[in-house]
Design a protein around this motif. Structure first.
Motif, mmCIF file in Angstrom:
data_model
loop_
_atom_site.group_PDB
_atom_site.id
_atom_site.type_symbol
_atom_site.label_atom_id
_atom_site.label_comp_id
_atom_site.label_asym_id
_atom_site.label_seq_id
_atom_site.Cartn_x
_atom_site.Cartn_y
_atom_site.Cartn_z
ATOM 1 N N ASN A 70 69.286 18.028 51.096
ATOM 2 C CA ASN A 70 68.010 18.535 50.600
ATOM 3 C C ASN A 70 67.510 19.704 51.444
ATOM 4 O OD1 ASN A 70 67.485 17.113 52.890
ATOM 5 N ND2 ASN A 70 65.753 15.968 52.073
ATOM 6 N N VAL A 71 68.417 20.465 52.015
ATOM 7 C CA VAL A 71 68.062 21.605 52.857
ATOM 8 C C VAL A 71 67.987 22.851 51.978
ATOM 9 C CG1 VAL A 71 68.744 23.000 54.834
ATOM 10 C CG2 VAL A 71 69.158 20.555 54.849
ATOM 11 N N SER A 72 66.922 23.589 52.094
ATOM 12 C CA SER A 72 66.703 24.782 51.284
ATOM 13 C C SER A 72 67.636 25.919 51.689
ATOM 14 C CB SER A 72 65.259 25.245 51.436
ATOM 15 O OG SER A 72 65.077 26.525 50.883
ATOM 16 N N GLU A 73 67.849 26.812 50.747
ATOM 17 C CA GLU A 73 68.621 28.027 51.023
ATOM 18 C C GLU A 73 67.909 28.890 52.075
ATOM 19 O OE1 GLU A 73 69.937 32.011 48.529
ATOM 20 O OE2 GLU A 73 68.814 30.439 47.544
ATOM 21 N N TYR A 74 66.603 28.763 52.147
ATOM 22 C CA TYR A 74 65.786 29.559 53.073
ATOM 23 C C TYR A 74 65.399 28.781 54.329
ATOM 24 C CZ TYR A 74 65.547 32.204 48.801
ATOM 25 O OH TYR A 74 65.882 32.893 47.663
ATOM 26 N N ALA A 75 66.102 27.681 54.613
ATOM 27 C CA ALA A 75 65.804 26.882 55.804
ATOM 28 C C ALA A 75 66.166 27.666 57.058
ATOM 29 C CB ALA A 75 66.585 25.576 55.758
ATOM 30 N N GLY A 76 65.718 27.165 58.173
ATOM 31 C CA GLY A 76 65.983 27.856 59.432
ATOM 32 C C GLY A 76 65.100 29.089 59.529
ATOM 33 N N ARG A 127 74.395 33.356 74.699
ATOM 34 C CA ARG A 127 75.140 32.118 74.955
ATOM 35 C C ARG A 127 74.370 31.266 75.964
ATOM 36 N NH1 ARG A 127 79.800 31.846 72.424
ATOM 37 N NH2 ARG A 127 80.932 33.753 71.940
ATOM 38 N N GLY A 128 74.426 29.958 75.736
ATOM 39 C CA GLY A 128 73.728 29.028 76.613
ATOM 40 C C GLY A 128 72.303 28.749 76.182
ATOM 41 N N SER A 129 71.852 29.343 75.089
ATOM 42 C CA SER A 129 70.478 29.127 74.641
ATOM 43 C C SER A 129 70.314 27.798 73.921
ATOM 44 C CB SER A 129 70.027 30.266 73.730
ATOM 45 O OG SER A 129 70.807 30.284 72.550
ATOM 46 N N GLY A 130 71.409 27.209 73.428
ATOM 47 C CA GLY A 130 71.336 25.930 72.730
ATOM 48 C C GLY A 130 70.931 26.056 71.270
ATOM 49 N N ILE A 131 70.764 27.251 70.782
ATOM 50 C CA ILE A 131 70.367 27.470 69.390
ATOM 51 C C ILE A 131 71.619 27.404 68.514
ATOM 52 C CG2 ILE A 131 69.417 29.158 67.775
ATOM 53 C CD1 ILE A 131 67.625 30.127 70.034
ATOM 54 N N ILE A 132 71.487 26.755 67.364
ATOM 55 C CA ILE A 132 72.583 26.659 66.403
ATOM 56 C C ILE A 132 72.439 27.826 65.426
ATOM 57 C CG2 ILE A 132 73.703 25.217 64.657
ATOM 58 C CD1 ILE A 132 73.582 23.856 67.357
ATOM 59 N N ILE A 133 73.503 28.571 65.253
ATOM 60 C CA ILE A 133 73.470 29.703 64.329
ATOM 61 C C ILE A 133 74.456 29.415 63.193
ATOM 62 C CG2 ILE A 133 75.151 31.046 65.622
ATOM 63 C CD1 ILE A 133 73.472 33.528 64.850
ATOM 64 N N PHE A 145 69.014 27.560 63.632
ATOM 65 C CA PHE A 145 68.522 26.200 63.450
ATOM 66 C C PHE A 145 68.377 25.509 64.794
ATOM 67 C CE2 PHE A 145 70.994 27.414 59.756
ATOM 68 C CZ PHE A 145 70.146 27.087 58.711
ATOM 69 N N THR A 146 67.589 24.439 64.801
ATOM 70 C CA THR A 146 67.432 23.651 66.021
ATOM 71 C C THR A 146 68.380 22.462 66.059
ATOM 72 O OG1 THR A 146 65.642 22.409 64.969
ATOM 73 C CG2 THR A 146 65.019 24.304 66.339
ATOM 74 N N VAL A 194 86.171 34.583 54.032
ATOM 75 C CA VAL A 194 85.232 33.483 54.201
ATOM 76 C C VAL A 194 84.737 33.411 55.639
ATOM 77 C CG1 VAL A 194 84.965 30.996 53.996
ATOM 78 C CG2 VAL A 194 86.352 32.212 52.358
ATOM 79 N N LEU A 195 83.417 33.409 55.785
ATOM 80 C CA LEU A 195 82.756 33.197 57.076
ATOM 81 C C LEU A 195 81.719 32.111 56.840
ATOM 82 C CD1 LEU A 195 82.242 33.934 60.016
ATOM 83 C CD2 LEU A 195 80.636 35.657 59.216
ATOM 84 N N ILE A 196 82.118 30.882 57.082
ATOM 85 C CA ILE A 196 81.240 29.735 56.839
ATOM 86 C C ILE A 196 81.359 28.826 58.050
ATOM 87 C CG2 ILE A 196 80.787 27.769 55.349
ATOM 88 C CD1 ILE A 196 82.216 29.333 53.129
ATOM 89 N N ARG A 197 80.313 28.820 58.880
ATOM 90 C CA ARG A 197 80.374 27.947 60.055
ATOM 91 C C ARG A 197 79.005 27.799 60.707
ATOM 92 N NH1 ARG A 197 83.231 32.494 62.942
ATOM 93 N NH2 ARG A 197 81.639 33.384 64.256
ATOM 94 N N CYS A 198 78.893 26.757 61.502
ATOM 95 C CA CYS A 198 77.743 26.545 62.378
ATOM 96 C C CYS A 198 78.268 26.605 63.807
ATOM 97 C CB CYS A 198 77.113 25.185 62.120
ATOM 98 S SG CYS A 198 76.309 25.047 60.516
ATOM 99 N N GLU A 199 77.555 27.314 64.642
ATOM 100 C CA GLU A 199 78.030 27.543 66.007
ATOM 101 C C GLU A 199 76.873 27.384 66.989
ATOM 102 O OE1 GLU A 199 78.681 31.804 67.757
ATOM 103 O OE2 GLU A 199 80.538 31.161 66.790
#
Length: 111
Positions: A34-40, A48-54, A81-82, A104-109
């Motif tokens: 149920n996450v929106s396309e406009y979430a985050g 690097r090291g900030s802990g933020i998920i991109i 994202f957090t 294709v570039l589909i990932r969470c990092e």
């Protein structure tokens, strides 16, 4: 003898069915749906090291309004994202809404 083996196998299958269903639900529940396309939030690449998920997504859309009657128009999105679960849910929404592109570039990092 053969009939008793078949009955035993059928009984074991019926007994194991609820456990298999629960295992399937646990894997399906791992991704938020149920996450929106406009979430985050929009963001530049954090250090690097900030802990933020991109989250990165690249794909195409065949919407005739966006592509001006052409075949397909490119879609590219980057969001911050957090939590990893929210990012994966966003990717699920993006993959459901758009077609995956040729490059294709589909990932969470985690940065």
């Amino acid at each position: 003898m053969l009939q008793s083996r078949l009955m035993l196998l059928a009984a074991m299958g019926l007994a194991a069915q609820p456990f298999l269903a629960v295992a399937h639900i646990d894997r399906a529940a791992a991704v938020l749906k149920n996450v929106s396309e406009y979430a985050g939030r929009r963001c530049n690449t954090p250090p690097r090291g900030s802990g933020i998920i991109i989250g990165y997504y690249s794909g195409t859309t065949d919407n005739p309004i966006i592509s001006f009657g052409g075949d397909e128009a490119p879609v590219f999105a980057v969001r911050c994202f957090t939590s990893l679960q929210e990012c994966q849910g966003w990717l699920y929404t993006m993959r459901s809404k758009y077609n995956d592109g040729p490059s294709v570039l589909i990932r969470c990092e985690r940065r």
